[in-house]
Design a protein around this motif. Sequence first.
Motif, mmCIF file in Angstrom:
data_model
loop_
_atom_site.group_PDB
_atom_site.id
_atom_site.type_symbol
_atom_site.label_atom_id
_atom_site.label_comp_id
_atom_site.label_asym_id
_atom_site.label_seq_id
_atom_site.Cartn_x
_atom_site.Cartn_y
_atom_site.Cartn_z
ATOM 1 N N SER A 55 72.428 71.449 30.700
ATOM 2 C CA SER A 55 71.087 71.340 31.290
ATOM 3 C C SER A 55 70.895 69.933 31.825
ATOM 4 O O SER A 55 71.532 68.985 31.353
ATOM 5 N N PHE A 56 70.034 69.799 32.807
ATOM 6 C CA PHE A 56 69.794 68.487 33.422
ATOM 7 C C PHE A 56 68.346 68.397 33.866
ATOM 8 O O PHE A 56 67.667 69.406 34.029
ATOM 9 N N ASP A 57 67.879 67.167 34.050
ATOM 10 C CA ASP A 57 66.509 66.936 34.525
ATOM 11 C C ASP A 57 66.472 66.950 36.047
ATOM 12 O O ASP A 57 67.215 66.203 36.699
ATOM 13 N N ALA B 20 71.709 64.548 31.645
ATOM 14 C CA ALA B 20 72.087 65.912 31.303
ATOM 15 C C ALA B 20 72.428 66.009 29.824
ATOM 16 O O ALA B 20 72.697 65.003 29.166
ATOM 17 N N HIS C 285 72.155 75.315 33.411
ATOM 18 C CA HIS C 285 70.764 75.682 33.122
ATOM 19 C C HIS C 285 69.859 74.832 34.018
ATOM 20 O O HIS C 285 69.843 73.603 33.907
ATOM 21 N N ARG D 64 61.944 70.289 31.372
ATOM 22 C CA ARG D 64 62.965 69.240 31.234
ATOM 23 C C ARG D 64 64.194 69.828 30.551
ATOM 24 O O ARG D 64 64.152 70.918 29.999
ATOM 25 N N LYS D 65 65.263 69.080 30.573
ATOM 26 C CA LYS D 65 66.555 69.554 30.083
ATOM 27 C C LYS D 65 66.532 69.941 28.614
ATOM 28 O O LYS D 65 67.256 70.846 28.192
ATOM 29 N N GLU D 66 65.720 69.323 27.802
ATOM 30 C CA GLU D 66 65.668 69.622 26.367
ATOM 31 C C GLU D 66 65.177 71.046 26.090
ATOM 32 O O GLU D 66 65.497 71.621 25.053
ATOM 33 N N HIS E 245 66.043 74.152 34.984
ATOM 34 C CA HIS E 245 64.676 74.415 34.528
ATOM 35 C C HIS E 245 63.708 74.544 35.703
ATOM 36 O O HIS E 245 64.046 74.278 36.849
ATOM 37 N N THR F 122 74.916 63.960 25.263
ATOM 38 C CA THR F 122 74.176 63.519 26.443
ATOM 39 C C THR F 122 75.171 62.992 27.479
ATOM 40 O O THR F 122 76.178 62.375 27.147
#
Length: 158
Positions: free
Chosen positions: A85-87, A45, A58, A65-67, A60, A37
């Motif tokens: 990935s990030f929110d 992220a 990535h 969400r990032k998950e 979304h 994280t």
Amino acid sequence: MPGCAFRAPWLPGVPGETTVPSSQKAAFRGDFMERQTLSISGIPAILWGKASDSVYIHVHGKQSRKEYARAFAEIAGEKGWQTLSFDLPGHGERTGQPDRCDLLTGVRDLNRVADYVFPRWRHVALYACSLGAWFALNACQDRRLEKCLLQSPIVDMR
């Protein structure tokens, strides 16, 4: 940007893993995927996969969400790529925060993430979905991306 195409056989839906501590590895498809994280300029992220000189950013779509990047990260990891990935604003860990999820903040956040990524990885690619693709098309026009995968992109919000 190069031509964009993407096939997503694992959709719909990947369960989230908000209960898994970041210090542990996330299990998927019987393997263990490394993840770390991060906070990039205050943006939550996750960096997925084993250390590599190649990374996918990535992005979304709406109500994600990032998950949810986990399934993509597993496939990219099999090819030697990490995934970051990030929110987006108003999503995941950023739900309830004052920033709106609109073009200005989406592009701003994606540029912050890209500014973090480009000096750290030799090969940078992009995967973006729906609303995230619209942000990416606006934010990454002048960035050198090795690959660009867009799933259900929004190309015009007029």
